[in-house]
Design an enzyme around this catalytic site. Structure first.
Site, short mmCIF file in Angstrom:
data_model
loop_
_atom_site.label_atom_id
_atom_site.label_comp_id
_atom_site.label_asym_id
_atom_site.label_seq_id
_atom_site.Cartn_x
_atom_site.Cartn_y
_atom_site.Cartn_z
N CYS A 84 0.84 -1.20 0.00
CA CYS A 84 0.00 0.00 0.00
C CYS A 84 0.88 1.26 0.00
O CYS A 84 1.51 1.57 1.01
CB CYS A 84 -0.91 -0.03 1.23
SG CYS A 84 -1.75 1.51 1.59
N CYS A 87 0.22 3.85 2.69
CA CYS A 87 0.66 3.32 3.99
C CYS A 87 2.15 3.52 4.15
O CYS A 87 2.62 3.99 5.20
CB CYS A 87 0.35 1.83 4.10
SG CYS A 87 -1.37 1.38 3.92
#
Length: 184
Positions: A84, A87
């Site tokens: 991600c 993230c």
């Protein structure tokens, strides 16, 4: 009239007429459906002021760790994954926050939804993450993510020392300020 009808067809406007009886039937049918949807929507997320469900997952050395073991601390539950990009971009800020407040009773409980343990461990090393990491290798089939109603990454929950949610999805300065307030 014919010109008006052909103009309406060309403009994409169409008229639909529904009888009063059908409209009343639809109203009677839709009202209960609306109530059911609203009831589920009301339960479909965790809210500020609520306690959170327990989490028990393996850490980087396969020891099970319970979220409740952090009772009495200010905790950021951070749902993330190595694949991600947002993230990974937020990881340095979370690490900085952890480093600044860890000695004042702050902890990060990072829940990864990675399905490949090697990739997860590699991301932890690359991002130099020193806070608690646990893995739910079920990915998007994660029961933990389901109980927390996580539908995007990253997602975070900030808990006070009693284990109640004080904020959801804070980031940047707002997150720093809220943690500072809670640890003082």
């Amino acid at each position: 009239m014919e010109n008006q009808i052909s103009h309406e067809k060309n403009s994409g406007i169409h008229s639909v007429f529904i009888s009063k009886e059908k409209m009343l039937f639809m109203k009677k049918l839709m009202l209960p459906v609306l109530f059911v949807c609203l009831a589920f929507a009301g339960k479909a997320q965790l809210r500020v002021g609520q306690a959170v469900p327990e989490i028990e997952l393996p850490n980087t050395v396969d020891s099970l760790v319970k979220l409740s073991s952090l009772q009495g601390k200010v905790v950021l539950i951070d749902f993330w994954a190595s694949w991600c990009a947002p993230c990974r971009a937020s990881n340095p800020y979370v690490q900085k926050l952890y480093s600044k407040y860890k000695d004042k009773g702050f902890e990060v409980f990072a829940v990864s939804l990675d399905t490949k343990k090697k990739e997860w461990l590699k991301a932890i090393r690359q991002d130099k993450l020193k806070y608690m990491q646990v893995l739910d290798n079920s990915g998007w089939r994660s029961k933990v993510a389901e109980r927390y109603y996580v539908d995007q990454l990253p997602t975070n929950f900030l808990l006070d020392r009693t284990g109640k949610i004080v904020a959801i999805d804070l980031e940047g300065k707002e997150l720093f300020d809220k943690v500072k307030q809670l640890v003082q």
